[in-house]
Design an enzyme around this catalytic site. Sequence first.
Site, PDB file in Angstrom:
ATOM      1  CG  MET A  30      -1.891  -1.212   1.173  1.00 22.04           C
ATOM      2  SD  MET A  30      -3.427  -0.968   2.070  1.00 22.04           S
ATOM      3  CE  MET A  30      -2.830  -0.782   3.725  1.00 22.04           C
ATOM      4  N   GLY A  36      10.989  -2.771   5.629  1.00 28.08           N
ATOM      5  CA  GLY A  36      10.252  -4.031   5.495  1.00 28.08           C
ATOM      6  C   GLY A  36       9.841  -4.271   4.047  1.00 28.08           C
ATOM      7  CG  HIS A  37       6.932  -1.722   2.174  1.00 24.16           C
ATOM      8  ND1 HIS A  37       6.818  -0.626   2.991  1.00 24.16           N
ATOM      9  CD2 HIS A  37       5.710  -2.293   2.140  1.00 24.16           C
ATOM     10  CE1 HIS A  37       5.581  -0.531   3.436  1.00 24.16           C
ATOM     11  NE2 HIS A  37       4.882  -1.530   2.942  1.00 24.16           N
ATOM     12  CD  GLN A 148       7.291 -14.617  11.013  1.00 23.78           C
ATOM     13  OE1 GLN A 148       8.390 -15.016  10.640  1.00 23.78           O
ATOM     14  NE2 GLN A 148       6.905 -14.616  12.284  1.00 23.78           N
ATOM     15  CE  LYS A 149       4.008  -4.761  10.074  1.00 24.99           C
ATOM     16  NZ  LYS A 149       2.533  -4.588  10.166  1.00 24.99           N
ATOM     17  CD  GLN A 153      -1.782  -8.927   4.208  1.00 23.27           C
ATOM     18  OE1 GLN A 153      -2.642  -8.069   4.300  1.00 23.27           O
ATOM     19  NE2 GLN A 153      -0.531  -8.626   3.896  1.00 23.27           N
ATOM     20  CB  VAL A 176      12.443  -5.443   8.361  1.00 21.94           C
ATOM     21  CG1 VAL A 176      13.617  -4.485   8.535  1.00 21.94           C
ATOM     22  CG2 VAL A 176      12.726  -6.407   7.209  1.00 21.94           C
ATOM     23  CB  SER A 186       2.878   2.412   6.709  1.00 24.27           C
ATOM     24  OG  SER A 186       3.511   1.657   5.711  1.00 24.27           O
ATOM     25  NE  ARG A 187      -2.942   1.088  10.016  1.00 28.89           N
ATOM     26  CZ  ARG A 187      -3.263   0.116   9.144  1.00 28.89           C
ATOM     27  NH1 ARG A 187      -2.547  -0.994   9.083  1.00 28.89           N
ATOM     28  NH2 ARG A 187      -4.310   0.258   8.346  1.00 28.89           N
TER      29      ARG A 187
HETATM   30  O1  PAF Z   1      -0.082  -5.837   3.493  1.00 28.38           O
HETATM   31  C1  PAF Z   1      -0.537  -4.889   2.798  1.00 28.38           C
HETATM   32  O2  PAF Z   1       0.106  -3.863   2.614  1.00 28.38           O
HETATM   33  C2  PAF Z   1      -1.916  -5.021   2.190  1.00 28.38           C
HETATM   34  O3  PAF Z   1      -2.780  -5.687   3.039  1.00 28.38           O
HETATM   35  C3  PAF Z   1      -1.904  -5.665   0.800  1.00 28.38           C
HETATM   36  C4  PAF Z   1      -1.441  -7.110   0.859  1.00 28.38           C
HETATM   37  C5  PAF Z   1      -1.005  -4.886  -0.137  1.00 28.38           C
HETATM   38  C6  PAF Z   1      -3.316  -5.657   0.198  1.00 28.38           C
HETATM   39  O4  PAF Z   1      -3.801  -4.375   0.058  1.00 28.38           O
END
Ligand code: PAF
Length: 283
Positions: A30, A36-37, A148-149, A153, A176, A186-187
């Site tokens: 998102m 982490g990303h 894994q965080k 999901q 991470v 991000s939060r």
């Molecule tokens: O983990 C996220 O950032 C979101 O839940 C995802 C998997 C991109 C779906 O919008």
Amino acid sequence: MITIEGITQMRGVSRKAREEGKLIALVPTMGFFHEGHLSLIRKARKVGDLVVVSSFVNPSQFGPGEDYGAYPREPERDRTLAEENGTDVLFSPSIEEMYPQGYSTWVEVEGLTEVLCGRSRPGHFRGVTTVVTKLFHIVQPHYAIFGQKDYQQAQVIKRMVDDLNFDLRILVEPTVREPDGLAMSSRNLYLTPAERKDTVILYPSLLRAQELVQEGERDAGRISDMIRKMIADVERAEIDYVSIVDGENLRPISQLKGKVLIALAVKIGKARLIDNILLSVDE
Ligand code: PAF
């Protein structure tokens, strides 16, 4: 790196890559990238020939009163970071493109979504599985990489991939952390400096739980009580859940054995923070 906004164009790039025999690795995000990303993007670079990073703040996974409007967005910075870390295609569709007028189809995984975060965020996983399904159909990846965080999901998406026969592999990469242990998210941006200090209890509470297990404790109730007590010492921390569950089906367990997930969600100020550890426990 190219940036693509349209679904048709994205499909065209993926089709061509597949025709050329290339492996496509997708990192769904998102946006508002942190380390982490970037670690997920670097993993994608290792396994894929074409690395696609999607950036879409998905409205359907936010409940009423949640932070959809406030969710941080910094597209210019994201573009630079994505490119520096090996992205070939940054796919950032508009809301109208993803959910056009009349949109009315949803993907829902039962069971796994009704526990942990699913309890306090009804509808959240339905939004996630729907948008991820759309991304899988549009990008046609061979691999999709998650962190894994967001363990629940990842489990939900793996279930969906198996149940709906998607022809791709889900890879889950380690969480991470900041130097003091806070899981990157991000939060974390929502935290005031004082609240940020309060977060330092979260990861140590999980590590202490791990130590108890290593010392021979197997009673889930005693371990979760210990975690709760450690977090309760922080005045501003409001526990949503501390749960010890089977690492596969996410059902609560009373005795630790096999693959075990210790997970927590805690609200500190405006930020709802989640974290977990995965253990392999002998009898
Ligand atoms: O983990 C996220 O950032 C979101 O839940 C995802 C998997 C991109 C779906 O919008």
